[in-house]
Design an enzyme around this catalytic site. Structure first.
Site, PDB file in Angstrom:
ATOM      1  N   HIS A 197       0.831  -1.216   0.000  1.00  0.00           N
ATOM      2  CA  HIS A 197       0.000   0.000   0.000  1.00  0.00           C
ATOM      3  C   HIS A 197       0.868   1.270   0.000  1.00  0.00           C
ATOM      4  O   HIS A 197       0.900   2.008   0.989  1.00  0.00           O
ATOM      5  CB  HIS A 197      -0.930  -0.003   1.214  1.00  0.00           C
ATOM      6  CG  HIS A 197      -2.139   0.882   1.043  1.00  0.00           C
ATOM      7  ND1 HIS A 197      -3.407   0.453   1.329  1.00  0.00           N
ATOM      8  CD2 HIS A 197      -2.265   2.158   0.615  1.00  0.00           C
ATOM      9  CE1 HIS A 197      -4.255   1.438   1.104  1.00  0.00           C
ATOM     10  NE2 HIS A 197      -3.592   2.489   0.667  1.00  0.00           N
ATOM     11  N   GLY A 231       4.941  -0.547  -6.999  1.00  0.00           N
ATOM     12  CA  GLY A 231       6.132  -0.306  -7.817  1.00  0.00           C
ATOM     13  C   GLY A 231       6.104  -0.988  -9.172  1.00  0.00           C
ATOM     14  O   GLY A 231       7.131  -1.018  -9.856  1.00  0.00           O
TER      15      GLY A 231
END
Ligand code: FMN
Length: 301
Positions: A197, A231
């Site tokens: 998160h 990412g």
């Protein structure tokens, strides 16, 4: 200062781990790959998904809110859309765009609000609903407060009640351990999002590092769908997620500049670029179909 010296930032640690995983090439016998996939029985052009975002503004005059624009991009790209913290009315507007959409609800202290949002999502045609359990705690270690709304711990009994009421695939977002993944499976959830998160917890283990252990612990017969985010920026990142046992991955903050500057088309272009990069990686590693991808071509695990 502390973050610069000790690099406690989980986003940095996570991205370094993704970068450290390398591919070997298997070109002999390789054929042009097909990136399509199936999630919850529905077909998509690729396992690249939209993020569970919230609170995006209108980025320019005459434009719709960012939430609507990325939902439109998902619909036009033929990929799965996700939505985070929104009130019912806004969720209804997003669902009306027509993309297959997963609604992730906050772990509100007001548990009837969770129930209400689940039922609304179902009524509005959501593909799945879930809760981001990694927003339970705030930085002061107390239950979080998000935009004025109190959060709290959701008990096993609460989760059982939501799953029962949903009658839709139910997802727990923010799973980052074998412990929670096995609990989720025992609860009967349909999917988990292995995620940190946006790096909420400093030194959180990268999703891709813990993923193989989760997959192994869930077992070969597991029917849970496993999603990853954090990412993920390239098609090769998505390949790594799939190779390590995920079914699909969300691309989040990295699409923001394209969303802000070029709206629907900007997001569509980014998603298509990732799909092509995934296909390129599949071609080089000798996998013709997404469901065939495995970790035998990965190095440095
Ligand atoms: C602006 C913004 C809003 C977000 N809102 C939510 C939310 O409401 N619910 C949720 O589960 N995650 C939310 N997230 C977290 C994302 O779903 C995702 O887990 C996170 O951004 C990691 O992916 P990324 O590194 O690709 O951005 C939000 C992230 C951002 C940047």
């Amino acid at each position: 200062m502390e973050q610069n010296i000790y690099r406690s930032d989980s986003n940095v640690i996570n991205r370094e781990y993704i970068n450290s995983i390398l591919f070997e090439e298997r070109l002999i016998g390789a054929v042009e790959p097909d990136t399509s996939c199936e999630i919850f029985g529905r077909k998509y052009t690729s396992p690249v998904m939209m993020p569970a975002f919230s609170h995006l503004k209108v980025f320019g005059e005459g434009r719709k809110s960012g939430m609507i624009e990325y939902a439109e991009a998902a619909a036009k790209s033929g990929i799965l859309n996700w939505v985070g913290m929104v009130e019912n009315e806004k969720f209804g507007e997003i669902a009306a765009v027509g993309a297959d959409t997963v609604r992730i609800i906050k772990p509100y202290a007001d548990k009837e609000k969770i129930m209400d949002q689940i039922l609304y999502a179902k009524e509005a045609g959501a593909v799945a609903v879930g809760i981001d359990i990694d927003h339970t705690f705030g930085k002061d270690g107390r239950y979080d407060n998000v935009f004025g709304e109190g959060m709290t711990a959701q008990t096993v009994e609460d989760l059982e009640r939501y799953i029962q009421a949903a009658g839709l695939p139910f997802i727990l977002k923010g799973i980052l351990s074998v412990h929670d993944a096995v609990c989720a499976q025992e609860l009967g959830v349909s999917g988990i999002v292995v995620s940190q998160h946006s790096g909420r917890l400093p030194y959180a283990v990268p999703a891709l590092k813990v993923l193989p252990r989760i997959v192994e612990a869930l077992g070969e017969d597991s029917r849970m769908t496993i999603f990853v985010d954090g990412g993920i920026a390239l098609g090769s990142d998505v390949f790594k997620c799939i190779a390590l046992g995920a079914h699909a991955a969300s691309v989040g903050r990295v699409i923001m500049p394209d969303l802000e500057e070029r709206g629907v088309q900007g997001v569509m272009d980014y998603v298509e670029k990732m799909r092509q990069e995934l296909a390129f990686t599949m071609g080089f590693t000798g996998f013709a179909r997404v469901e065939d991808i495995d970790s035998s071509v990965l190095w440095n695990l």
